[in-house]
Design a protein around this motif. Structure first.
Motif, short mmCIF file in Angstrom:
data_model
loop_
_atom_site.label_atom_id
_atom_site.label_comp_id
_atom_site.label_asym_id
_atom_site.label_seq_id
_atom_site.Cartn_x
_atom_site.Cartn_y
_atom_site.Cartn_z
N GLU A 117 29.81 32.89 9.99
CA GLU A 117 30.05 33.75 11.14
C GLU A 117 30.89 33.05 12.20
O GLU A 117 30.76 31.83 12.41
N PRO A 118 31.73 33.80 12.91
CA PRO A 118 32.55 33.22 13.98
C PRO A 118 31.72 32.93 15.23
O PRO A 118 30.78 33.66 15.55
N ARG A 122 40.18 31.18 20.01
CA ARG A 122 41.21 30.59 20.85
C ARG A 122 42.57 31.17 20.51
O ARG A 122 42.96 31.19 19.34
N ILE A 123 43.27 31.62 21.54
CA ILE A 123 44.63 32.15 21.37
C ILE A 123 45.47 31.52 22.47
O ILE A 123 45.54 32.03 23.60
N ASP A 124 46.12 30.40 22.17
CA ASP A 124 46.84 29.66 23.19
C ASP A 124 47.96 30.49 23.84
O ASP A 124 48.25 30.33 25.03
N VAL A 198 39.84 30.58 15.00
CA VAL A 198 38.47 31.08 15.06
C VAL A 198 37.52 29.97 14.64
O VAL A 198 37.60 29.46 13.51
N ASP A 199 36.67 29.56 15.56
CA ASP A 199 35.62 28.59 15.23
C ASP A 199 34.54 29.28 14.42
O ASP A 199 34.14 30.41 14.73
N ARG A 200 34.03 28.59 13.38
CA ARG A 200 33.02 29.17 12.51
C ARG A 200 31.73 28.38 12.59
O ARG A 200 31.71 27.20 12.95
N THR A 207 42.48 29.25 10.94
CA THR A 207 43.71 29.48 11.72
C THR A 207 44.50 30.62 11.11
O THR A 207 44.82 30.60 9.91
N PHE A 208 44.82 31.61 11.93
CA PHE A 208 45.57 32.78 11.49
C PHE A 208 46.92 32.84 12.19
O PHE A 208 47.08 32.32 13.30
#
Length: 263
Positions: A117-118, A122-124, A198-200, A207-208
């Motif tokens: 689960e996330p 983060r979206i710099d 997304v940290d899990r 990373t997307f």
């Protein structure tokens, strides 16, 4: 004591009190106006209409543009200019050929990750660094919306794959909450090539890379493109956007599509 003089004094006090009250209300209104004027409108991607994959019975994301509702409980997404949505479609039911309007680039995609689960997002490119919590469906099958103390967090739809698994992981968030910018206020500014981390829960980071950013009228929400089965691990970020109706509800949704490039 002169009764007429006392009456005039009482009348003067009442008049002064009324004037002060009016000035107080006017001052408060000016403060609110100044704050909202400084906020401005959120960025928005191009509007995409008449999409062949659109489905007016789709589940809409949370209301990010209206006034803050009462209570601390999670609640259903608002009916921002469209009919009440039905249950979230099963990701297994969608045909593999039913892909988003803009297909992922023909570049290598990272191998799928095991379920986890996330916990963070983060979206710099737009300055987002926030916690993520799971959210589900209400009793009527509608997707719940972040509310109360979690209103400004991002919410992962727990009926979708976890970020990094094969399929589209869906994360929603408000564009505004209580009249001020919320977690996804700048979401519409994302462009192809921007990175999303997304940290899990297992300590890994998925990373997307964004490959599509679009805005859809709520009555043309692309259900299959958002929730449908995909060949590899993907991510959907959703918020409200567009003009407001007479009830101060947004008429559109912004949808960001990305695919896993590292995990």
């Amino acid at each position: 004591m002169n009764p007429q003089g006392a009456s005039r004094q009482d009348g003067g006090r009442r008049t002064a009190a009324v004037v002060l009250a009016v000035l107080g209300l006017l001052g408060a209104a000016l403060v609110v106006f100044a704050l909202t004027s400084q906020v401005g409108a959120p960025p928005e991607p191009p509007l995409r209409t008449n999409d062949p994959l659109a489905d007016s019975g789709a589940v809409e994301p949370s209301d990010g543009g209206g006034a803050e509702p009462a209570g601390e409980e999670s609640a259903e997404p608002s009916d921002e200019g469209s009919a009440e949505p039905s249950a979230v479609p099963s990701t297994a039911a969608a045909e593999p050929s039913q892909q988003p309007a803009t297909a992922p680039p023909e570049t290598p995609v990272a191998a799928p990750l095991p379920a986890s689960e996330p916990t963070g997002l983060r979206i710099d490119a737009i300055g987002v660094d926030e916690q993520v919590f799971p959210i589900g469906l209400g009793q009527d099958g509608q997707l719940l919306a972040p509310r109360g103390e979690r209103a400004d967090l991002a919410a992962w739809f727990e009926g979708s794959p976890t970020p990094g698994e094969t399929g589209p992981a869906v994360i929603e968030g408000h564009v505004t909450w209580g009249g001020v910018p919320s977690v996804f206020f700048e979401l519409g500014a994302l462009e192809p090539g921007d990175r999303i981390e997304v940290d899990r829960q297992d300590g890994s980071v998925a990373t997307f890379e964004v490959y599509d950013a679009a805005r859809y009228p709520k009555d043309e929400f692309p259900t299959v493109a958002v929730y449908g089965r995909t060949a590899g691990p993907e991510l959907r970020l959703i918020t409200c956007s567009g003009d407001l109706d007479e009830d101060e509800h947004h008429l559109d949704n912004t949808v960001i599509s990305a695919r896993l490039i590292e995990g």
